[in-house]
Design an enzyme around this catalytic site. Structure first.
Site, PDB file in Angstrom:
ATOM      1  N   GLU A 110      22.476  29.689 -17.989  1.00  0.00           N
ATOM      2  CA  GLU A 110      23.185  29.456 -16.549  1.00  0.00           C
ATOM      3  C   GLU A 110      23.090  30.964 -15.993  1.00  0.00           C
ATOM      4  O   GLU A 110      23.178  32.117 -16.597  1.00  0.00           O
ATOM      5  CB  GLU A 110      24.580  29.179 -17.001  1.00  0.00           C
ATOM      6  CG  GLU A 110      24.776  27.573 -17.418  1.00  0.00           C
ATOM      7  CD  GLU A 110      26.386  27.476 -18.103  1.00  0.00           C
ATOM      8  OE1 GLU A 110      27.256  27.897 -17.417  1.00  0.00           O
ATOM      9  OE2 GLU A 110      26.280  27.003 -19.322  1.00  0.00           O
ATOM     10  N   ASP A 114      29.151  36.048 -10.048  1.00  0.00           N
ATOM     11  CA  ASP A 114      29.753  36.898 -10.035  1.00  0.00           C
ATOM     12  C   ASP A 114      31.256  36.909  -8.875  1.00  0.00           C
ATOM     13  O   ASP A 114      31.275  36.926  -7.741  1.00  0.00           O
ATOM     14  CB  ASP A 114      29.299  38.204  -9.491  1.00  0.00           C
ATOM     15  CG  ASP A 114      29.667  39.687  -9.549  1.00  0.00           C
ATOM     16  OD1 ASP A 114      30.691  39.880 -10.379  1.00  0.00           O
ATOM     17  OD2 ASP A 114      29.112  40.834  -9.097  1.00  0.00           O
ATOM     18  N   TYR A 221      31.820  25.985 -15.304  1.00  0.00           N
ATOM     19  CA  TYR A 221      30.600  26.159 -16.487  1.00  0.00           C
ATOM     20  C   TYR A 221      31.197  25.695 -17.829  1.00  0.00           C
ATOM     21  O   TYR A 221      30.470  25.687 -18.660  1.00  0.00           O
ATOM     22  CB  TYR A 221      30.172  27.512 -16.376  1.00  0.00           C
ATOM     23  CG  TYR A 221      31.033  28.824 -16.539  1.00  0.00           C
ATOM     24  CD1 TYR A 221      32.081  28.942 -17.486  1.00  0.00           C
ATOM     25  CD2 TYR A 221      31.247  29.394 -15.145  1.00  0.00           C
ATOM     26  CE1 TYR A 221      32.834  29.964 -17.580  1.00  0.00           C
ATOM     27  CE2 TYR A 221      32.371  30.350 -15.352  1.00  0.00           C
ATOM     28  CZ  TYR A 221      33.026  30.320 -16.311  1.00  0.00           C
ATOM     29  OH  TYR A 221      33.904  31.369 -16.447  1.00  0.00           O
ATOM     30  N   CYS A 402      29.721  60.972  21.768  1.00  0.00           N
ATOM     31  CA  CYS A 402      29.618  59.534  21.891  1.00  0.00           C
ATOM     32  C   CYS A 402      28.122  59.152  22.371  1.00  0.00           C
ATOM     33  O   CYS A 402      27.627  59.918  23.514  1.00  0.00           O
ATOM     34  CB  CYS A 402      30.576  58.732  22.667  1.00  0.00           C
ATOM     35  SG  CYS A 402      30.059  57.102  22.947  1.00  0.00           S
ATOM     36  N   CYS A 405      28.419  57.248  25.878  1.00  0.00           N
ATOM     37  CA  CYS A 405      29.006  57.837  27.160  1.00  0.00           C
ATOM     38  C   CYS A 405      29.292  59.351  27.262  1.00  0.00           C
ATOM     39  O   CYS A 405      29.871  59.883  27.861  1.00  0.00           O
ATOM     40  CB  CYS A 405      30.460  56.977  27.345  1.00  0.00           C
ATOM     41  SG  CYS A 405      31.693  57.664  25.991  1.00  0.00           S
ATOM     42  N   CYS A 426      33.636  53.643  28.299  1.00  0.00           N
ATOM     43  CA  CYS A 426      32.451  53.641  27.237  1.00  0.00           C
ATOM     44  C   CYS A 426      31.853  52.291  27.173  1.00  0.00           C
ATOM     45  O   CYS A 426      32.737  51.287  26.654  1.00  0.00           O
ATOM     46  CB  CYS A 426      33.004  54.070  25.978  1.00  0.00           C
ATOM     47  SG  CYS A 426      31.868  54.307  24.746  1.00  0.00           S
TER      48      CYS A 426
HETATM   49  P1  AMP Z   1      32.656  39.918 -18.359  1.00  0.00           P
HETATM   50  O1  AMP Z   1      33.758  39.877 -17.443  1.00  0.00           O
HETATM   51  O2  AMP Z   1      31.350  40.788 -18.197  1.00  0.00           O
HETATM   52  O3  AMP Z   1      33.100  40.042 -20.051  1.00  0.00           O
HETATM   53  O4  AMP Z   1      31.913  38.544 -18.479  1.00  0.00           O
HETATM   54  C1  AMP Z   1      32.857  37.174 -18.775  1.00  0.00           C
HETATM   55  C2  AMP Z   1      32.955  36.403 -17.564  1.00  0.00           C
HETATM   56  O5  AMP Z   1      31.661  36.084 -17.022  1.00  0.00           O
HETATM   57  C3  AMP Z   1      33.644  35.305 -17.914  1.00  0.00           C
HETATM   58  O6  AMP Z   1      34.746  35.480 -17.833  1.00  0.00           O
HETATM   59  C4  AMP Z   1      33.500  34.410 -16.494  1.00  0.00           C
HETATM   60  O7  AMP Z   1      34.270  34.679 -15.632  1.00  0.00           O
HETATM   61  C5  AMP Z   1      32.120  34.963 -16.094  1.00  0.00           C
HETATM   62  N1  AMP Z   1      30.846  33.913 -15.776  1.00  0.00           N
HETATM   63  C6  AMP Z   1      30.144  33.830 -14.759  1.00  0.00           C
HETATM   64  N2  AMP Z   1      29.403  32.897 -15.064  1.00  0.00           N
HETATM   65  C7  AMP Z   1      29.352  32.312 -16.266  1.00  0.00           C
HETATM   66  C8  AMP Z   1      28.970  31.506 -16.883  1.00  0.00           C
HETATM   67  N3  AMP Z   1      27.714  30.558 -16.483  1.00  0.00           N
HETATM   68  N4  AMP Z   1      29.342  30.988 -18.063  1.00  0.00           N
HETATM   69  C9  AMP Z   1      30.524  31.760 -18.689  1.00  0.00           C
HETATM   70  N5  AMP Z   1      31.038  32.844 -18.115  1.00  0.00           N
HETATM   71  C10 AMP Z   1      30.672  33.087 -16.793  1.00  0.00           C
HETATM   72 ZN    ZN Z   2      32.082  56.453  24.233  1.00  0.00          ZN
END
Ligand code: AMP
Ligand code: ZN
Length: 664
Positions: A110, A114, A221, A402, A405, A426
């Protein structure tokens, strides 16, 4: 069909449309039709509070305010993941697994989204609770906020287990993040740095209606629970989709480590096409029985591992530093780079933020620089390739005047940004202010767009927003791309803006740091522009959520003669510079100084109306009971824990009728 059936049918329809739109990205009706249905439902629910449902689609707009998020223990610990950075790391991991497991092992791959991790609990198909990861053992209950995220189902489709927990990541897709930043820049706020922090910050906002405005998404997930009848991770993902969750389709089954490596290689470059940020791949042993055998270390599962992508970096040449002037006069230096491919796009520019940043990097025109695309959207210059520097290069001198202006720039103490103080003369500032004034969330002037504003200013027809109200059709027609009809529309649009309520006018004025929410608070508190203009910093900071920075900015705005004149002219043209008499008639101070907690279902007014009544009468609404609570207004089915807490703290519990008597 009776009213109850009508309400239930509308809820079901809206749920399905929400699902089509936010989970499948495939809407089947127009936004307008959706809004119509939602309004009908809101209306019916307000008239029939006896059919209240805490998971109704109408509650997606938020409104509940939480002062302190309650800490709750996770039923199943939320572990972290071990990281890997290379093929070798992954092969070592597989070796460790094969020592413990005799049968063949397959993997689910997967993407690693982020954002902020989230655990959702569902009982009988209804969302019961949403909790942040916290320290893994316990997190914060952010249910009221998470309910506003449209891809989180409040009511599942069929086939789900009666009770389970599901985990996912709350992310802020790039497009929405950029939109939010554009709005912040428009009011003179620093833009957010990256989507991840903005997503996790959003979950802790006190006002859930603010969260509702943020385009967050929840990607799922992992399912946890007893007797779920799920045998593999991959099957779990498919089931979650069937129940109505948003599970990204990129997840894939790999039958060998080679297939895992292929998946990683593919997404290392292709991930830049995704609408949200990813920072790696998560590889999981597919068979849940095998997962159980492998178990956990003190910190992470042995059956899963994260592979972290390297942030992509390239080097290129800095050709020029240019300077942009914003609506508030803030100067932003921009690095103009020799075009180079980075993370799937051609990069030509990078933000340099401010003078300090340039000095810190000692970056000079002609330098070879390293550019990186990390969590940020706009690429960043991380360093200068010093050995490559030309001998005769000289340090960058930040501009003193600036670029638009030529006025001398100023920099206030404690601020990173330089400003052009010539707000009257400006051009980008003049145009920017009027563009903000007419924008959708401000005066929403139909028939007038940003480009036309620039045209009007450049043709000396207007130089501030009050001038708009003195424009005539004859003046407008000769402009580029204007015709009889469009000129009529423009004039009519300006005329119509005289009906826009005071709070939005206040936002439209473009006072630095006064965004939509602050404008609302100030309008409500001061009621007229004159009262606000006469307020001192000391008075302003006593208003809820108004701090020094905003107060000083408001006072500075109204102390300027030219602003006073413009406001006087707006007044003469009939723009709403005070709360309308009708709205005012419904407001009192009867509840001033009192904080209320509302709990349960009410018969005469809806929950939202009740809260509005409290606020309109000068009281405050809070989400949880504390020592500062003066009254709990209890309806039917008031939560038992709230009742105990109120009793413990000796907070009086009053009925709906008793409350209505207080304000009558
Ligand atoms: P870390 O924070 O680096 O320890 O990574 C773990 C975190 O990755 C988990 O707590 C999830 O929030 C996140 N995460 C993002 N995508 C996934 C995924 N597909 N499966 C499991 N964890 C995930
Ligand atoms: Zn200006």
């Amino acid at each position: 069909m009776n009213i109850e059936q009508q309400i239930i049918q509308l809820r079901n329809e809206l749920r399905e449309h929400n699902y089509n739109y936010y989970v499948l990205d495939n809407p089947t009706i127009s936004d307008f039709e959706f809004d119509q249905k939602l309004k009908t439902l809101q209306h019916l629910e307000a008239e029939h509070p006896e059919y209240h449902d805490p998971n109704s689609p109408t509650l997606r707009v938020g409104g509940e305010v939480t002062k302190n998020f309650e800490t709750v223990a996770h039923t199943y610990r939320m572990y972290s993941l071990d990281n890997s950075y290379s093929k070798e790391d992954l092969q070592d991991w597989e070796k460790r697994i094969l020592k413990q497991i005799d049968d063949a092992v397959t993997y689910t791959c997967e993407l690693k989204y982020d954002g902020a991790s989230m655990s959702l609990t569902y009982k009988d198909g209804k969302l019961q609770r949403a909790v942040t990861r916290g320290d893994g053992f316990q997190g914060d209950d952010v249910t009221t906020n998470v309910k506003t995220i449209k891809s989180v189902p409040l009511q599942l489709k069929g086939g789900y287990p009666p009770f389970f927990e599901i985990r996912g990541e709350i992310v802020l897709p790039f497009a929405g993040f950029e939109r939010m930043n554009a709005e912040r820049i428009a009011i003179g706020e620093e833009p957010y740095r990256n989507p991840r922090n903005t997503a996790s910050g959003s979950l802790k906002l006190q006002d859930s209606s603010e969260v509702a405005k943020r385009p967050l998404e929840c990607l799922l997930y992992s399912i946890k629970g007893e007797r779920l009848d799920i045998k593999t991770q991959f099957e779990g993902l498919q089931k979650a989709r069937d129940w109505g969750f948003k599970v990204p389709p990129e997840a894939k089954l790999a039958h060998s480590m080679d297939e895992v490596l292929e998946y990683i290689a593919y997404w290392d470059t292709q991930r830049h096409q995704l609408p949200y940020e990813t920072d790696g791949v998560v590889v999981k042993v597919n068979d849940l029985q095998q997962q159980e055998e492998l178990g956990y270390t003190a910190k992470a599962p042995r059956w899963a591992i994260a592979y972290k992508f390297k942030a992509e970096q390239v080097s290129t040449v800095l050709n020029e530093i240019t300077y942009q002037v914003g609506r508030t006069g803030a100067i932003t230096p921009v690095a103009n780079l020799e075009p180079v491919e980075l993370a799937g796009t051609i990069v030509k520019r990078a933000s340099l933020h401010n003078a300090d940043q340039i000095a810190k990097l000692d970056i000079r025109v002609g330098d070879t620089v390293f550019v990186e695309k990390g969590g940020e959207i706009i690429p960043k210059i991380i360093a200068v390739d010093l050995p490559q520097r030309e001998r005769d290069s000289s340090p960058t001198k930040y501009i003193a005047h600036c670029p638009e202006c030529h006025t001398e720039l100023v920099r206030k103490e404690g601020e990173a940004q330089h400003y052009c103080p010539n707000s009257e003369g400006c051009p980008p500032q003049i145009i920017g202010r009027i563009q903000h004034y007419i924008s959708r969330k401000a005066m929403d002037i139909e028939g007038l767009g940003g480009e036309t504003v620039a045209l009007l200013v450049n043709n000396n027809l207007i130089s501030n927003y009050a001038d708009l109200y003195e424009l005539s059709k004859e003046q407008v027609i000769p402009l580029d791309r204007m015709a009889e009809k469009s000129a009529d529309n423009l004039i009519a649009g300006i005329e119509a803006s005289k009906k826009i309520p005071f709070e939005r006018v206040l936002f439209a004025l473009g006072i630095r740091y006064v965004g939509e929410t602050v404008a609302k608070k100030l309008a409500k508190h001061y009621k007229t522009v004159d009262a606000l203009a006469n307020a001192s910093v000391e008075e302003l900071i006593t208003v809820d959520e108004i701090g020094d920075r905003i107060a000083e900015s408001v006072v500075a705005f109204f102390s300027e003669e030219k602003n006073k004149k413009i406001i006087e002219r707006l007044k003469q043209h009939g723009v709403q510079l005070e709360i309308s008499a009708e709205k005012l008639a419904n407001q009192t101070d009867k509840l001033a100084g009192n904080t209320f907690v509302v709990s349960g279902v009410f018969l005469k007014v809806s929950r939202n109306e009740l809260k509005k009544l409290i606020e309109d009468n000068g009281g405050k609404v809070s989400g949880s009971i504390s020592g500062k609570t003066n009254y709990v207004v209890a309806g039917e089915n008031m939560g038992p824990s709230k009742k105990t807490k109120a009793d413990d703290l000796g907070v009086p519990i009053i009925s709906e009728d008793e409350f209505l008597e207080m304000i009558d």
